[in-house]
Design a protein around this motif. Structure first.
Motif, mmCIF file in Angstrom:
data_model
loop_
_atom_site.group_PDB
_atom_site.id
_atom_site.type_symbol
_atom_site.label_atom_id
_atom_site.label_comp_id
_atom_site.label_asym_id
_atom_site.label_seq_id
_atom_site.Cartn_x
_atom_site.Cartn_y
_atom_site.Cartn_z
ATOM 1 N N THR A 413 -14.384 119.805 -71.965
ATOM 2 C CA THR A 413 -14.557 118.749 -72.955
ATOM 3 C C THR A 413 -15.296 117.592 -72.302
ATOM 4 N N GLY A 414 -16.452 117.257 -72.860
ATOM 5 C CA GLY A 414 -17.273 116.203 -72.286
ATOM 6 C C GLY A 414 -17.352 114.987 -73.187
ATOM 7 N N ALA A 415 -18.474 114.292 -73.116
ATOM 8 C CA ALA A 415 -18.673 113.070 -73.903
ATOM 9 C C ALA A 415 -18.549 113.370 -75.394
ATOM 10 N N GLN A 421 -21.087 123.000 -71.522
ATOM 11 C CA GLN A 421 -21.176 124.212 -70.696
ATOM 12 C C GLN A 421 -21.408 123.860 -69.235
ATOM 13 N N VAL A 422 -20.679 124.554 -68.354
ATOM 14 C CA VAL A 422 -20.851 124.402 -66.908
ATOM 15 C C VAL A 422 -21.002 125.794 -66.311
ATOM 16 N N ALA A 471 -22.027 123.819 -59.008
ATOM 17 C CA ALA A 471 -21.780 123.532 -60.421
ATOM 18 C C ALA A 471 -23.044 122.993 -61.071
ATOM 19 N N SER A 472 -23.439 123.598 -62.184
ATOM 20 C CA SER A 472 -24.595 123.134 -62.959
ATOM 21 C C SER A 472 -24.121 122.815 -64.372
ATOM 22 N N ALA A 504 -16.875 117.251 -65.588
ATOM 23 C CA ALA A 504 -16.934 118.488 -64.811
ATOM 24 C C ALA A 504 -16.313 118.283 -63.433
ATOM 25 N N THR A 505 -16.582 117.125 -62.815
ATOM 26 C CA THR A 505 -15.987 116.838 -61.515
ATOM 27 C C THR A 505 -14.470 116.752 -61.630
#
Length: 665
Positions: A413-415, A421-422, A471-472, A504-505
């Motif tokens: 879950t991001g902004a 996707q990572v 990680a991308s 992601a971090t």
């Protein structure tokens, strides 16, 4: 052979690199350029190879050239045409020329000698002529006058380049002075060339024009091309589609709209329709390239893919029945080959990626060139009613020596609460019971996407082989997730992207196998911008070190780049209109918070992100007492392309990580 050797940059450069395939008319074989880099000689020669779709062994077709490229079978299948610089009959090509060679072997033959050079080409249906791109001086008449003027220019003692064009340079080269790209015809029997645009205002795009900019009608009587009617000739132009009737040299505009840009036209098999890519630039600068269609019967154009939220890539390939088109398009970090059915206005996947890089179809046979995160590009044949067939095994033996580690796709879950996707690339022998360092590789663009694909410069398997979990993150703004996701970062660069990377971090730090002291971030181009942005926005110590390759640092100073018309749309203002808004999105405005050690890398021939950006960032770090190191290449552009320079780049990259790796040191 044991699969325990670490995969190094030298190993990467030993692999063969296959170019786009061209099928013979009967679909039995394909020709493609194969590059075999030579680290010792610091060069990357390419030759042409033939590959069977029926199971035969590949064979090398040319050996005498240095960079034989862009091969295409003739419509009769009796010749393979290609572009190269060679030496033949005591004459060495000063510009790329057109060559032909029979597919069953023999010597390649130069056809004519075009003083201004031969670029992207297509065969006429008769197989005795080609149409090609060449940069000519528009005020001159005839090949002899062009040759005389070109020789005088190349032999001049002055070095200055003067221009009043809106865009003077592009990526890594200056726009040729006083020249424009035209379409010429070359006759194979006589070797004579004729400029189809001579004495007219027409020209192709000035920004890397190639064979996708035009097409030849199935009857060979007409040519269709994209032309920018705006005298400014900017990168944000809105080209029209124009048809040229060769007999009588009559031009007719088929599709033009002040709100739309049309590119990469392709005739239907019966010549009664033209497909092209259509972008509604008047609505939004981030609008996708959609599928456009003009029909001769009513003379109007439409956008059949208007309700399909994907971006259409060139080339466009008509099916034989004229009812559908093939093209590639991204979807969620992968790129597939699609068939778009015109009557139903429906798209379906024909070949799944990985990442389909190129394709061709003839006699019912499809050939694709596709890679994945686990292997470089491979050629495969897709015959009706048969299983997929590998056409080559050029890299299999070399890769068999290595355990590359696995790749995993995860979602976080991001902004804005959106799913992001990572891609994770684990080191060989990954043990979840042990602690591992993490390396972010942040992609450029920003409107691109890393995914299930191989990369020759930022190769995640090479990075992972050093022991890192790589990680991308496909942050907000990335392509392949729909227009709304792509457009979400407009006028607020850095904001949502950082939230995604930080999410992601956080996700990674929650894993027992992550060493919290050993988290690093690297990026190139817009990814370099993100690394510089993070240095001014992330808590000190959050990341052990950064690596900024060709990174954007100061958006006002970036007005020296080659795509400045884009900046105002992306950032929401010109720098003289709203300096505060520009500064709010610019890393340089947050220099007082810089504290994380950074390796800065830049090339002098980078015109997309001029090297002053890298030096300004580096000098600022030094002025603030932040540990920094500069790696500058006088002979590289936005990318590091030479084998030995690539090795140096990787050595500097890994040395910097080691210097700030609290366990290794």
């Amino acid at each position: 052979m044991a699969r325990h050797k670490p995969f190094t940059i030298d190993d990467l450069w030993r692999l063969a690199r296959i170019g786009a395939p061209s099928l013979s008319p009967d679909g039995a074989q394909a020709v493609a350029a194969v590059t075999r880099p030579d680290m010792a000689a610091n060069r990357s020669p390419a030759s042409l190879w033939l590959f069977s779709t029926l199971g035969g062994r590949p064979r090398e077709l040319t050996r005498c050239g240095d960079k034989d490229g862009a091969p295409r079978f003739s419509p009769l299948g009796d010749l393979v045409g290609f572009v190269a610089r060679r030496e033949q009959e005591g004459a060495k090509d000063s510009e790329p020329q057109f060559y032909v060679i029979p597919p069953d072997g023999g010597e390649a033959r130069r056809v004519g000698n075009v003083a201004t050079g031969v670029g992207g080409f297509k065969w006429f249906p008769d197989g005795r002529r080609i149409a090609f791109v060449s940069w000519v001086r528009p005020g001159l008449k005839g090949a002899a006058a062009q040759a005389k003027a070109h020789q005088a220019f190349t032999e001049r003692k002055e070095t200055g380049i003067a221009s009043d064009a809106e865009i003077v340079r592009f990526w890594d080269h200056m726009i040729p002075m006083d020249r424009v790209p035209h379409v010429l015809v070359l006759d194979l029997d006589t070797g004579r060339s004729t400029d189809l645009f001579e004495g007219t205002p027409y020209e192709l795009t000035r920004f890397e024009p190639d064979e996708s900019c035009f097409d030849i009608a199935p009857d060979g009587q007409s040519l269709v091309f994209a032309w920018d009617p705006d005298p400014a000739k900017r990168t944000d132009s809105r080209p029209a589609i124009v048809e040229l009737r060769l007999r009588g040299k009559r031009f007719q505009t088929l599709a033009q709209d002040a709100e739309w840009g049309f590119t990469t036209p392709a005739y239907a098999p019966d010549g009664e329709a033209v497909a092209f890519r259509a972008c509604h630039r008047g609505q939004k600068h981030t609008m996708p390239q959609q599928l456009g269609l003009w029909r001769r019967e009513d003379g109007v154009w439409e956008v059949p893919s208007a309700n399909w939220d994907h971006e259409v890539q060139a080339p466009l390939h008509w099916e034989d029945d004229g009812q559908a088109l093939l093209f590639t398009a991204e979807q969620r970090g992968r790129q597939h080959l699609w068939r778009f059915d015109l009557p139903d206005r429906r798209a379906e996947v024909v070949v799944e990626g990985g990442w389909v890089l190129a394709f061709d179809k003839a006699a019912g046979t499809v050939v694709t060139l596709a890679d994945t995160a686990d292997h470089p590009a491979r050629l495969q044949a897709h015959l009706p009613g048969e299983d997929v067939r590998r056409m080559e095994h050029l890299n299999d033996r070399a890769l068999a020596a290595f355990e590359l580690g696995r790749t995993e796709e995860v979602w976080i879950t991001g902004a804005l609460g959106d799913a992001v996707q990572v891609w994770l690339h684990y080191p060989p022998g990954f043990d979840p019971k042990k602690k591992h360092p993490v390396l972010h590789t942040i992609h450029g663009g920003p409107h691109t996407a890393p995914g299930d694909n191989w990369h020759w410069r930022w190769n995640n398997k090479v990075f992972a082989a050093q022991g890192y979990v790589v990680a991308s993150v496909n942050y907000h703004g990335s392509s392949s997730f729909g227009h709304a996701f792509k457009d979400s970062i407009s006028h607020r660069w850095g904001e949502l992207e950082l939230q995604d990377i930080e999410a992601a971090t956080d996700w990674l730090l929650s894993k027992r196998w992550v060493d919290k002291r050993r988290v690093f971030a690297s990026g190139g181009s817009y990814g370099g911008y993100m690394v510089a942005w993070m240095n001014g926005h992330c808590a000190p110590g959050r990341y052990a070190a950064y690596i900024c390759h060709a990174g954007c640092y100061d958006w006002t100073a970036m007005f020296a780049d080659d795509c400045w018309p884009w900046t105002g749309d992306e950032m929401g203002a010109w720098y003289w209109e709203d300096p505060a808004k520009i500064a709010s999105q610019s890393p340089h405005a947050f220099a007082s918070a810089f504290s994380t050690p950074t390796l800065v890398v830049h090339g002098a021939l980078d015109y997309r992100v001029p090297d002053a950006q890298g030096f300004a960032y580096y000098n600022t770090l030094k002025a603030r007492g932040v540990p920094a190191r500069m790696l500058w290449f006088p002979d590289e552009n936005h990318w590091v392309l030479k084998p030995r320079n690539s090795r140096q780049w990787h050595q500097a990259f890994f040395d910097w990580l080691t210097r700030y790796d609290r366990v290794k040191t």
